[in-house]
Design a protein around this motif. Structure first.
Motif, PDB file in Angstrom:
ATOM      1  N   VAL A  65       0.834  -1.203   0.000  1.00  0.00           N
ATOM      2  CA  VAL A  65       0.000   0.000   0.000  1.00  0.00           C
ATOM      3  C   VAL A  65       0.864   1.246   0.000  1.00  0.00           C
ATOM      4  O   VAL A  65       0.596   2.210  -0.735  1.00  0.00           O
ATOM      5  CB  VAL A  65      -0.957   0.000   1.212  1.00  0.00           C
ATOM      6  CG1 VAL A  65      -1.715   1.324   1.298  1.00  0.00           C
ATOM      7  CG2 VAL A  65      -1.937  -1.169   1.123  1.00  0.00           C
ATOM      8  N   GLN A  66       1.931   1.242   0.816  1.00  0.00           N
ATOM      9  CA  GLN A  66       2.751   2.449   0.946  1.00  0.00           C
ATOM     10  C   GLN A  66       3.428   2.797  -0.374  1.00  0.00           C
ATOM     11  O   GLN A  66       3.485   3.973  -0.761  1.00  0.00           O
ATOM     12  CB  GLN A  66       3.796   2.252   2.046  1.00  0.00           C
ATOM     13  CG  GLN A  66       4.183   3.544   2.760  1.00  0.00           C
ATOM     14  CD  GLN A  66       3.012   4.207   3.479  1.00  0.00           C
ATOM     15  OE1 GLN A  66       2.124   3.546   3.995  1.00  0.00           O
ATOM     16  NE2 GLN A  66       2.994   5.531   3.472  1.00  0.00           N
ATOM     17  N   GLU A  67       3.939   1.795  -1.071  1.00  0.00           N
ATOM     18  CA  GLU A  67       4.576   2.074  -2.362  1.00  0.00           C
ATOM     19  C   GLU A  67       3.541   2.585  -3.361  1.00  0.00           C
ATOM     20  O   GLU A  67       3.800   3.522  -4.128  1.00  0.00           O
ATOM     21  CB  GLU A  67       5.258   0.823  -2.912  1.00  0.00           C
ATOM     22  CG  GLU A  67       5.979   1.096  -4.231  1.00  0.00           C
ATOM     23  CD  GLU A  67       6.710  -0.104  -4.795  1.00  0.00           C
ATOM     24  OE1 GLU A  67       7.070  -0.053  -6.001  1.00  0.00           O
ATOM     25  OE2 GLU A  67       6.937  -1.084  -4.053  1.00  0.00           O
ATOM     26  N   LYS A  94      -6.092   2.956   4.493  1.00  0.00           N
ATOM     27  CA  LYS A  94      -5.366   3.582   3.386  1.00  0.00           C
ATOM     28  C   LYS A  94      -5.651   2.899   2.051  1.00  0.00           C
ATOM     29  O   LYS A  94      -5.454   3.505   0.992  1.00  0.00           O
ATOM     30  CB  LYS A  94      -3.861   3.551   3.663  1.00  0.00           C
ATOM     31  CG  LYS A  94      -3.435   4.422   4.842  1.00  0.00           C
ATOM     32  CD  LYS A  94      -1.943   4.371   5.047  1.00  0.00           C
ATOM     33  CE  LYS A  94      -1.513   5.274   6.208  1.00  0.00           C
ATOM     34  NZ  LYS A  94      -0.048   5.230   6.420  1.00  0.00           N
ATOM     35  N   ALA A  95      -6.098   1.644   2.107  1.00  0.00           N
ATOM     36  CA  ALA A  95      -6.359   0.889   0.872  1.00  0.00           C
ATOM     37  C   ALA A  95      -7.781   1.071   0.352  1.00  0.00           C
ATOM     38  O   ALA A  95      -8.017   0.977  -0.862  1.00  0.00           O
ATOM     39  CB  ALA A  95      -6.090  -0.598   1.112  1.00  0.00           C
ATOM     40  N   LYS A 113     -12.487  -6.157   8.630  1.00  0.00           N
ATOM     41  CA  LYS A 113     -11.881  -4.827   8.710  1.00  0.00           C
ATOM     42  C   LYS A 113     -12.151  -4.033   7.429  1.00  0.00           C
ATOM     43  O   LYS A 113     -12.464  -2.837   7.462  1.00  0.00           O
ATOM     44  CB  LYS A 113     -10.369  -4.949   8.927  1.00  0.00           C
ATOM     45  CG  LYS A 113      -9.956  -5.418  10.302  1.00  0.00           C
ATOM     46  CD  LYS A 113      -9.858  -4.237  11.261  1.00  0.00           C
ATOM     47  CE  LYS A 113      -9.225  -4.661  12.578  1.00  0.00           C
ATOM     48  NZ  LYS A 113      -9.161  -3.538  13.539  1.00  0.00           N
ATOM     49  N   ILE A 114     -12.022  -4.701   6.287  1.00  0.00           N
ATOM     50  CA  ILE A 114     -12.266  -4.041   5.001  1.00  0.00           C
ATOM     51  C   ILE A 114     -13.732  -3.634   4.887  1.00  0.00           C
ATOM     52  O   ILE A 114     -14.054  -2.523   4.448  1.00  0.00           O
ATOM     53  CB  ILE A 114     -11.858  -4.966   3.839  1.00  0.00           C
ATOM     54  CG1 ILE A 114     -10.348  -5.208   3.858  1.00  0.00           C
ATOM     55  CG2 ILE A 114     -12.285  -4.375   2.497  1.00  0.00           C
ATOM     56  CD1 ILE A 114      -9.876  -6.310   2.922  1.00  0.00           C
ATOM     57  N   SER A 115     -14.628  -4.509   5.325  1.00  0.00           N
ATOM     58  CA  SER A 115     -16.054  -4.188   5.265  1.00  0.00           C
ATOM     59  C   SER A 115     -16.396  -3.029   6.197  1.00  0.00           C
ATOM     60  O   SER A 115     -17.145  -2.111   5.821  1.00  0.00           O
ATOM     61  CB  SER A 115     -16.885  -5.418   5.624  1.00  0.00           C
ATOM     62  OG  SER A 115     -18.271  -5.167   5.473  1.00  0.00           O
ATOM     63  N   ASP A 116     -15.851  -3.045   7.399  1.00  0.00           N
ATOM     64  CA  ASP A 116     -16.121  -1.961   8.358  1.00  0.00           C
ATOM     65  C   ASP A 116     -15.617  -0.624   7.815  1.00  0.00           C
ATOM     66  O   ASP A 116     -16.293   0.411   7.918  1.00  0.00           O
ATOM     67  CB  ASP A 116     -15.449  -2.260   9.699  1.00  0.00           C
ATOM     68  CG  ASP A 116     -16.125  -3.389  10.453  1.00  0.00           C
ATOM     69  OD1 ASP A 116     -17.251  -3.768  10.077  1.00  0.00           O
ATOM     70  OD2 ASP A 116     -15.518  -3.896  11.412  1.00  0.00           O
ATOM     71  N   ALA A 117     -14.404  -0.631   7.239  1.00  0.00           N
ATOM     72  CA  ALA A 117     -13.860   0.599   6.672  1.00  0.00           C
ATOM     73  C   ALA A 117     -14.699   1.063   5.487  1.00  0.00           C
ATOM     74  O   ALA A 117     -14.933   2.261   5.297  1.00  0.00           O
ATOM     75  CB  ALA A 117     -12.412   0.392   6.246  1.00  0.00           C
ATOM     76  N   GLY A 118     -15.161   0.108   4.694  1.00  0.00           N
ATOM     77  CA  GLY A 118     -16.008   0.444   3.565  1.00  0.00           C
ATOM     78  C   GLY A 118     -17.341   1.028   3.990  1.00  0.00           C
ATOM     79  O   GLY A 118     -17.858   1.956   3.365  1.00  0.00           O
ATOM     80  N   ALA A 119     -17.884   0.499   5.068  1.00  0.00           N
ATOM     81  CA  ALA A 119     -19.155   1.030   5.578  1.00  0.00           C
ATOM     82  C   ALA A 119     -18.992   2.488   5.983  1.00  0.00           C
ATOM     83  O   ALA A 119     -19.864   3.329   5.710  1.00  0.00           O
ATOM     84  CB  ALA A 119     -19.636   0.192   6.757  1.00  0.00           C
TER      85      ALA A 119
END
Length: 237
Positions: A65-67, A94-95, A113-119
């Motif tokens: 992700v950082q690159e 960040k993604a 985690k991805i779903s929570d961030a997406g929500a």
């Protein structure tokens, strides 16, 4: 890859990769249009990336992700970015919203985690589950017998869309061993697909890299992730 191939232009290399994809697809009666070429841009700069996009590549793959964050803003041409490397849970925010697909989801916790961030961002993220079909301890990925349970858990998440499976082939020159690992992923996807789990799709198999993408296509890959064969060896490689 031979020195001659490395000396060819990125455009020439891409044309040859497309030819090899078409030939591999023809050998097993598949339409080459069903195979997406993801050009892996790890350590590659904006000029090389632009050359690949100008030569007809539409999909780019980054490992970290950082690159990606350090270079994506310098890529002006339209493209779809894929995250193909291991994603740490502390990098999820960040993604989110940056990638057309995250290939490397290797736990229900990470999917949550991805779903929570997406929500929180009002986004649905396309993901693949990474499976360790080789059994090599150095590789990330779920054990094959864990995959169905994780799929059932993901079915209840509202902000991710599971679209298939991913694997990295075993480190061996034995084609039969590599083919078996890829075939195991295809058979696993077929089993899960036939189970009728709600909100779960097994339309994509992301498998095959520079040294084994033709074998992967023969076993049903829909996405190949290739870098050296397009850009040449990385510095120090």
């Amino acid at each position: 890859m031979s020195a001659g191939a490395a000396a060819m232009s990125i455009r020439d290399n891409i044309e040859r990769v497309k030819e090899r994809v078409a030939e591999a697809a023809a050998r097993c009666g598949r339409d080459p249009a069903g195979v997406t070429i993801v050009a892996v841009t790890k350590t590659r700069g904006p000029a090389e990336i632009a050359e690949a996009l100008e030569a007809g590549i539409s999909d780019l793959g980054e490992n970290r992700v950082q690159e990606f964050l350090g270079k994506a803003g310098d890529v002006a041409l339209p493209c779809r970015w894929h995250l193909i490397g291991h994603l740490q849970t502390n990098k999820v925010n960040k993604a989110i919203g940056r990638f057309a697909m995250i290939h490397s989801v290797d736990s229900l916790k990470l999917a949550e985690k991805i779903s929570d961030a997406g929500a929180g961002a009002g986004l649905v993220t396309d993901i693949l589950l990474e499976v360790n079909t080789s059994g090599e301890q150095t590789k990330f990925g779920l054990a094959p017998d864990e995959v169905r349970g994780v799929c059932e858990g993901i079915a209840g998440l509202s902000n991710v869309r599971l679209r298939g499976l991913m694997t990295v082939g075993p480190l061996t020159e034995e084609v039969a061993v590599v083919a078996k690992a890829f075939g195991d992923l295809r058979r696993l996807a077929e089993t899960i697909g036939s189970a009728g789990i709600a909100n779960i799709s097994m339309e994509h198999l992301s498998m095959g890299m520079t040294d084994d993408f033709e074998t992967a296509i023969g076993e049903g890959s829909t996405i190949v992730r290739v870098g050296r064969v397009i850009f040449g060896p990385r510095d120090g490689a």
